[in-house]
Design an enzyme around this catalytic site. Structure first.
Site, PDB file in Angstrom:
ATOM      1  N   ARG A  76      -0.645 -11.513  36.247  1.00 25.16           N
ATOM      2  CA  ARG A  76      -0.183 -12.902  36.445  1.00 25.16           C
ATOM      3  C   ARG A  76      -1.343 -13.831  36.801  1.00 25.16           C
ATOM      4  O   ARG A  76      -1.193 -14.746  37.624  1.00 25.16           O
ATOM      5  CB  ARG A  76       0.885 -12.995  37.540  1.00 25.16           C
ATOM      6  CG  ARG A  76       2.066 -12.068  37.388  1.00 25.16           C
ATOM      7  CD  ARG A  76       2.987 -12.439  36.231  1.00 25.16           C
ATOM      8  NE  ARG A  76       4.201 -11.646  36.295  1.00 25.16           N
ATOM      9  CZ  ARG A  76       4.361 -10.477  35.649  1.00 25.16           C
ATOM     10  NH1 ARG A  76       3.402  -9.977  34.880  1.00 25.16           N
ATOM     11  NH2 ARG A  76       5.498  -9.811  35.772  1.00 25.16           N
ATOM     12  N   SER A 108      10.200 -16.265  39.400  1.00 18.65           N
ATOM     13  CA  SER A 108       9.768 -15.526  40.595  1.00 18.65           C
ATOM     14  C   SER A 108       8.864 -16.424  41.427  1.00 18.65           C
ATOM     15  O   SER A 108       7.860 -16.931  40.923  1.00 18.65           O
ATOM     16  CB  SER A 108       8.978 -14.282  40.199  1.00 18.65           C
ATOM     17  OG  SER A 108       9.760 -13.472  39.370  1.00 18.65           O
ATOM     18  N   GLU A 120       3.574 -17.558  43.378  1.00 22.08           N
ATOM     19  CA  GLU A 120       3.204 -17.450  41.962  1.00 22.08           C
ATOM     20  C   GLU A 120       3.150 -18.813  41.250  1.00 22.08           C
ATOM     21  O   GLU A 120       2.151 -19.118  40.609  1.00 22.08           O
ATOM     22  CB  GLU A 120       4.165 -16.508  41.235  1.00 22.08           C
ATOM     23  CG  GLU A 120       3.751 -16.282  39.809  1.00 22.08           C
ATOM     24  CD  GLU A 120       4.650 -15.315  39.072  1.00 22.08           C
ATOM     25  OE1 GLU A 120       4.607 -14.117  39.358  1.00 22.08           O
ATOM     26  OE2 GLU A 120       5.403 -15.784  38.202  1.00 22.08           O
TER      27      GLU A 120
HETATM   28  P1  FAD Z   1       3.821 -25.289  33.094  1.00 22.02           P
HETATM   29  O1  FAD Z   1       4.709 -24.982  34.241  1.00 22.02           O
HETATM   30  O2  FAD Z   1       3.971 -26.596  32.416  1.00 22.02           O
HETATM   31  O3  FAD Z   1       2.316 -25.119  33.581  1.00 22.02           O
HETATM   32  C1  FAD Z   1       1.946 -23.972  34.319  1.00 22.02           C
HETATM   33  C2  FAD Z   1       0.426 -24.022  34.521  1.00 22.02           C
HETATM   34  O4  FAD Z   1      -0.219 -23.934  33.270  1.00 22.02           O
HETATM   35  C3  FAD Z   1      -0.051 -25.343  35.134  1.00 22.02           C
HETATM   36  O5  FAD Z   1      -1.182 -25.075  35.923  1.00 22.02           O
HETATM   37  C4  FAD Z   1      -0.475 -26.166  33.938  1.00 22.02           C
HETATM   38  O6  FAD Z   1      -1.460 -27.126  34.252  1.00 22.02           O
HETATM   39  C5  FAD Z   1      -1.026 -25.079  33.034  1.00 22.02           C
HETATM   40  N1  FAD Z   1      -0.883 -25.428  31.621  1.00 22.02           N
HETATM   41  C6  FAD Z   1       0.260 -25.565  30.919  1.00 22.02           C
HETATM   42  N2  FAD Z   1      -0.021 -25.838  29.633  1.00 22.02           N
HETATM   43  C7  FAD Z   1      -1.364 -25.881  29.536  1.00 22.02           C
HETATM   44  C8  FAD Z   1      -2.270 -26.120  28.471  1.00 22.02           C
HETATM   45  N3  FAD Z   1      -1.870 -26.336  27.219  1.00 22.02           N
HETATM   46  N4  FAD Z   1      -3.594 -26.105  28.749  1.00 22.02           N
HETATM   47  C9  FAD Z   1      -4.045 -25.850  30.006  1.00 22.02           C
HETATM   48  N5  FAD Z   1      -3.246 -25.613  31.049  1.00 22.02           N
HETATM   49  C10 FAD Z   1      -1.918 -25.621  30.809  1.00 22.02           C
HETATM   50  N6  FAD Z   1       6.589 -15.931  34.050  1.00 22.02           N
HETATM   51  C11 FAD Z   1       6.230 -14.673  33.691  1.00 22.02           C
HETATM   52  O7  FAD Z   1       5.036 -14.363  33.646  1.00 22.02           O
HETATM   53  N7  FAD Z   1       7.168 -13.731  33.370  1.00 22.02           N
HETATM   54  C12 FAD Z   1       8.495 -14.001  33.372  1.00 22.02           C
HETATM   55  O8  FAD Z   1       9.295 -13.132  33.059  1.00 22.02           O
HETATM   56  C13 FAD Z   1       8.907 -15.309  33.762  1.00 22.02           C
HETATM   57  N8  FAD Z   1      10.219 -15.625  33.821  1.00 22.02           N
HETATM   58  C14 FAD Z   1      10.604 -16.862  34.253  1.00 22.02           C
HETATM   59  C15 FAD Z   1      11.966 -17.148  34.327  1.00 22.02           C
HETATM   60  C16 FAD Z   1      12.389 -18.394  34.750  1.00 22.02           C
HETATM   61  C17 FAD Z   1      13.866 -18.681  34.856  1.00 22.02           C
HETATM   62  C18 FAD Z   1      11.439 -19.389  35.063  1.00 22.02           C
HETATM   63  C19 FAD Z   1      11.872 -20.771  35.474  1.00 22.02           C
HETATM   64  C20 FAD Z   1      10.079 -19.121  34.986  1.00 22.02           C
HETATM   65  C21 FAD Z   1       9.651 -17.844  34.579  1.00 22.02           C
HETATM   66  N9  FAD Z   1       8.280 -17.519  34.478  1.00 22.02           N
HETATM   67  C22 FAD Z   1       7.898 -16.263  34.090  1.00 22.02           C
HETATM   68  C23 FAD Z   1       7.251 -18.505  34.821  1.00 22.02           C
HETATM   69  C24 FAD Z   1       6.906 -19.472  33.635  1.00 22.02           C
HETATM   70  O9  FAD Z   1       7.963 -19.579  32.728  1.00 22.02           O
HETATM   71  C25 FAD Z   1       5.667 -19.044  32.884  1.00 22.02           C
HETATM   72  O10 FAD Z   1       4.555 -18.998  33.746  1.00 22.02           O
HETATM   73  C26 FAD Z   1       5.334 -19.979  31.708  1.00 22.02           C
HETATM   74  O11 FAD Z   1       4.243 -19.493  30.961  1.00 22.02           O
HETATM   75  C27 FAD Z   1       5.031 -21.407  32.141  1.00 22.02           C
HETATM   76  O12 FAD Z   1       4.987 -22.205  30.974  1.00 22.02           O
HETATM   77  P2  FAD Z   1       5.105 -23.782  31.047  1.00 22.02           P
HETATM   78  O13 FAD Z   1       4.809 -24.308  29.695  1.00 22.02           O
HETATM   79  O14 FAD Z   1       6.390 -24.162  31.636  1.00 22.02           O
HETATM   80  O15 FAD Z   1       3.902 -24.110  32.040  1.00 22.02           O
HETATM   81  P1  NAP Z   2      13.456  -5.620  38.122  1.00 18.81           P
HETATM   82  O1  NAP Z   2      13.612  -4.908  36.829  1.00 18.81           O
HETATM   83  O2  NAP Z   2      14.625  -5.785  39.030  1.00 18.81           O
HETATM   84  O3  NAP Z   2      12.286  -4.920  38.958  1.00 18.81           O
HETATM   85  C1  NAP Z   2      11.913  -5.423  40.240  1.00 18.81           C
HETATM   86  C2  NAP Z   2      10.402  -5.407  40.332  1.00 18.81           C
HETATM   87  O4  NAP Z   2       9.971  -4.068  40.237  1.00 18.81           O
HETATM   88  C3  NAP Z   2       9.781  -6.173  39.204  1.00 18.81           C
HETATM   89  O5  NAP Z   2       9.175  -7.291  39.756  1.00 18.81           O
HETATM   90  C4  NAP Z   2       8.806  -5.212  38.524  1.00 18.81           C
HETATM   91  O6  NAP Z   2       7.454  -5.613  38.584  1.00 18.81           O
HETATM   92  C5  NAP Z   2       8.932  -3.925  39.294  1.00 18.81           C
HETATM   93  N1  NAP Z   2       9.279  -2.822  38.356  1.00 18.81           N
HETATM   94  C6  NAP Z   2      10.521  -2.414  37.990  1.00 18.81           C
HETATM   95  N2  NAP Z   2      10.430  -1.339  37.175  1.00 18.81           N
HETATM   96  C7  NAP Z   2       9.113  -1.083  37.026  1.00 18.81           C
HETATM   97  C8  NAP Z   2       8.377  -0.125  36.284  1.00 18.81           C
HETATM   98  N3  NAP Z   2       9.005   0.801  35.540  1.00 18.81           N
HETATM   99  N4  NAP Z   2       7.044  -0.166  36.355  1.00 18.81           N
HETATM  100  C9  NAP Z   2       6.389  -1.095  37.077  1.00 18.81           C
HETATM  101  N5  NAP Z   2       7.031  -2.055  37.792  1.00 18.81           N
HETATM  102  C10 NAP Z   2       8.376  -2.038  37.770  1.00 18.81           C
HETATM  103  O7  NAP Z   2      12.795  -7.071  37.873  1.00 18.81           O
HETATM  104  P2  NAP Z   2      13.480  -8.460  37.508  1.00 18.81           P
HETATM  105  O8  NAP Z   2      13.312  -9.375  38.628  1.00 18.81           O
HETATM  106  O9  NAP Z   2      14.825  -8.249  36.878  1.00 18.81           O
HETATM  107  O10 NAP Z   2      12.472  -8.949  36.356  1.00 18.81           O
HETATM  108  C11 NAP Z   2      12.351  -8.220  35.150  1.00 18.81           C
HETATM  109  C12 NAP Z   2      10.995  -8.472  34.521  1.00 18.81           C
HETATM  110  O11 NAP Z   2      10.873  -9.864  34.201  1.00 18.81           O
HETATM  111  C13 NAP Z   2       9.842  -8.148  35.472  1.00 18.81           C
HETATM  112  O12 NAP Z   2       8.774  -7.614  34.720  1.00 18.81           O
HETATM  113  C14 NAP Z   2       9.464  -9.488  36.046  1.00 18.81           C
HETATM  114  O13 NAP Z   2       8.081  -9.600  36.350  1.00 18.81           O
HETATM  115  C15 NAP Z   2       9.810 -10.451  34.906  1.00 18.81           C
HETATM  116  N6  NAP Z   2      10.215 -11.755  35.458  1.00 18.81           N
HETATM  117  C16 NAP Z   2       9.228 -12.573  35.904  1.00 18.81           C
HETATM  118  C17 NAP Z   2       9.539 -13.818  36.404  1.00 18.81           C
HETATM  119  C18 NAP Z   2       8.442 -14.756  36.834  1.00 18.81           C
HETATM  120  O14 NAP Z   2       8.722 -15.919  37.095  1.00 18.81           O
HETATM  121  N7  NAP Z   2       7.214 -14.306  36.909  1.00 18.81           N
HETATM  122  C19 NAP Z   2      10.863 -14.218  36.501  1.00 18.81           C
HETATM  123  C20 NAP Z   2      11.833 -13.345  36.075  1.00 18.81           C
HETATM  124  C21 NAP Z   2      11.509 -12.101  35.547  1.00 18.81           C
HETATM  125  P3  NAP Z   2       6.760  -6.678  37.593  1.00 18.81           P
HETATM  126  O15 NAP Z   2       7.271  -8.001  38.034  1.00 18.81           O
HETATM  127  O16 NAP Z   2       5.320  -6.480  37.914  1.00 18.81           O
HETATM  128  O17 NAP Z   2       7.113  -6.356  36.206  1.00 18.81           O
END
Ligand code: FAD
Ligand code: NAP
Length: 338
Positions: free
Chosen positions: A165, A238, A333
């Site tokens: 991340r 998250s 995050e």
């Molecule tokens: P923004 O929120 O608009 O920007 C995020 C950052 O990136 C800011 O610092 C911004 O300045 C920068 N940025 C954006 N676009 C550019 C560009 N073109 N050039 C330079 N900088 C830029 N994240 C995960 O990793 N895994 C997930 O499973 C996940 N699930 C999510 C679920 C939900 C319901 C929500 C709300 C969020 C989730 N996220 C997840 C977080 C998020 O969706 C991601 O980080 C996504 O990539 C952000 O994209 P955005 O376009 O909305 O970025």
């Molecule tokens: P989940 O499956 O309930 O698991 C809870 C946490 O345990 C997760 O955060 C995941 O880590 C870790 N995990 C579970 N199984 C694993 C495995 N086999 N090996 C390594 N790590 C494991 O998670 P959830 O909340 O429903 O989310 C599902 C996936 O979507 C996750 O990968 C999560 O990161 C991603 N997600 C991310 C965001 C965001 O905003 N970043 C939001 C929603 C969902 P990891 O998070 O490192 O994978």
């Protein structure tokens, strides 16, 4: 042709729906307008926030400087062989639409990253990841405008310092404008199904032969069942990263909490931040304007018009209680701006 708005409402441009106001705001739909935009920014000596879907941001109520919403479009094939394809995708494309497009074209790899909100341009910023897959695994190059060197440049995957991340872009906010991302995708599907929730869904459906479409459907269904839709209940996904602790720290925690979820990590043991927060009794907590989601303790939600200060106060209290109980420090995050 650029239109610059002043005191622009950003509520619809951040999925936490913080009613933030930008000093200046513009839409960048054509890269040919970038020089004019950069001139405006330089002339007025403005700080700049480049945004896509606003799904990983915690905005201040007043956002100084210029907020630029990048909405450039385009998916171009660079080259292909029998095994793989290389595509260049404009920063303003929707991430989930790209995942669906690739699935339809039978270009494989991105299925586990379905339904992540936001833009393609933001995907390298925090090296988006889900269900054991990270976007860095498929990125060949990131095309950027480097505002420190005032030039367009192409960064190879290794230059981007991708980590869990995290990336060079996240650590240098504002420096790089990501204009497009070059992906290498496979023409052969290889399932990555190590997360229990996906396997449980597939088993329940009686799916034995795993196709890319089945994987995509599983990810979409499991996510829809667990995560709040930001259009209905504003959130930024998250709110904390999963902490990685040393083996010694983990062993002492496990003695006190034998059922603590844990996953091996290169630098120690990864804990589930959601579990730690849930144990502290936060799940479903409702404060005046903001709260913690009822099914997922890792997601902070904005029930009605909550400000940055409401979110910050809640996040601080959660961090404190996890520190008090487990001696583990949670790291936020989503990016706080400014
Ligand atoms: P923004 O929120 O608009 O920007 C995020 C950052 O990136 C800011 O610092 C911004 O300045 C920068 N940025 C954006 N676009 C550019 C560009 N073109 N050039 C330079 N900088 C830029 N994240 C995960 O990793 N895994 C997930 O499973 C996940 N699930 C999510 C679920 C939900 C319901 C929500 C709300 C969020 C989730 N996220 C997840 C977080 C998020 O969706 C991601 O980080 C996504 O990539 C952000 O994209 P955005 O376009 O909305 O970025
Ligand atoms: P989940 O499956 O309930 O698991 C809870 C946490 O345990 C997760 O955060 C995941 O880590 C870790 N995990 C579970 N199984 C694993 C495995 N086999 N090996 C390594 N790590 C494991 O998670 P959830 O909340 O429903 O989310 C599902 C996936 O979507 C996750 O990968 C999560 O990161 C991603 N997600 C991310 C965001 C965001 O905003 N970043 C939001 C929603 C969902 P990891 O998070 O490192 O994978």
């Amino acid at each position: 042709m650029l239109t610059i708005h002043s005191r622009h409402d950003l509520t619809a441009f951040n999925t936490l729906a913080i009613p933030a106001k930008a000093q200046f705001f513009t839409e960048l739909s054509d890269l040919n307008d970038l020089p004019e935009l950069l001139d405006f920014i330089t002339q007025h000596d403005l700080s700049t926030l480049w945004i896509g879907g606003g799904s990983n941001l915690v905005l201040a109520d007043e956002v100084p400087g210029c907020v630029v919403h990048i909405s450039t479009k385009g998916i171009d094939i660079i080259s292909e062989s029998q095994e793989s394809i290389i595509i260049n995708v404009a920063a303003g494309e929707s991430w989930h639409s790209l995942v669906r497009h690739c699935l339809e074209k039978e270009w494989f790899g991105l299925e586990n990253l379905a339904l992540i909100p936001g833009s393609v341009g933001a995907s390298p910023v925090q090296n988006i990841g889900a269900y054991g897959v990270e976007v860095a695994d498929f990125i060949e190059q990131v095309e950027v405008y480097d505002t420190a060197l005032n030039t367009f440049t192409v960064m190879q995957n290794a230059d981007c310092q991708f980590a869990y991340r995290d990336s060079l872009f996240k650590r240098n906010p504002g420096r790089f404008i990501i204009t497009s991302v070059v992906f290498k995708l496979s023409k052969q599907f290889k399932a990555q199904c190590s997360y229990a929730a996906l396997q449980t869904w597939l088993d329940a459906k009686g799916i034995k032969e795993l196709s890319a479409k089945a994987m995509f459907d599983a990810v979409v269904a499991v996510r829809r069942s667990k995560l709040p839709d930001p259009d209905l209940l504003p959130n930024a996904g998250s709110f904390f990263k999963n902490p990685v602790v040393s083996n010694e720290c983990f062993e002492s925690l496990q003695q006190m909490y034998p059922d603590i979820p844990n996953y091996p990590d290169v630098s120690g043991v990864k804990l589930a931040a959601g579990w730690l927060i849930d144990q502290c009794g936060w799940k479903g907590l409702y404060r005046e304007r903001v709260g913690v989601h009822k099914d997922q303790a890792l997601v902070l939600v904005n029930h009605s018009g909550g400000f940055r200060s409401d979110i910050d106060a809640l996040a601080d209290d959660i961090r404190q209680s996890v520190r008090d109980r487990f001696s583990v420090q949670l790291e936020q995050e989503p990016i706080a701006y400014p």
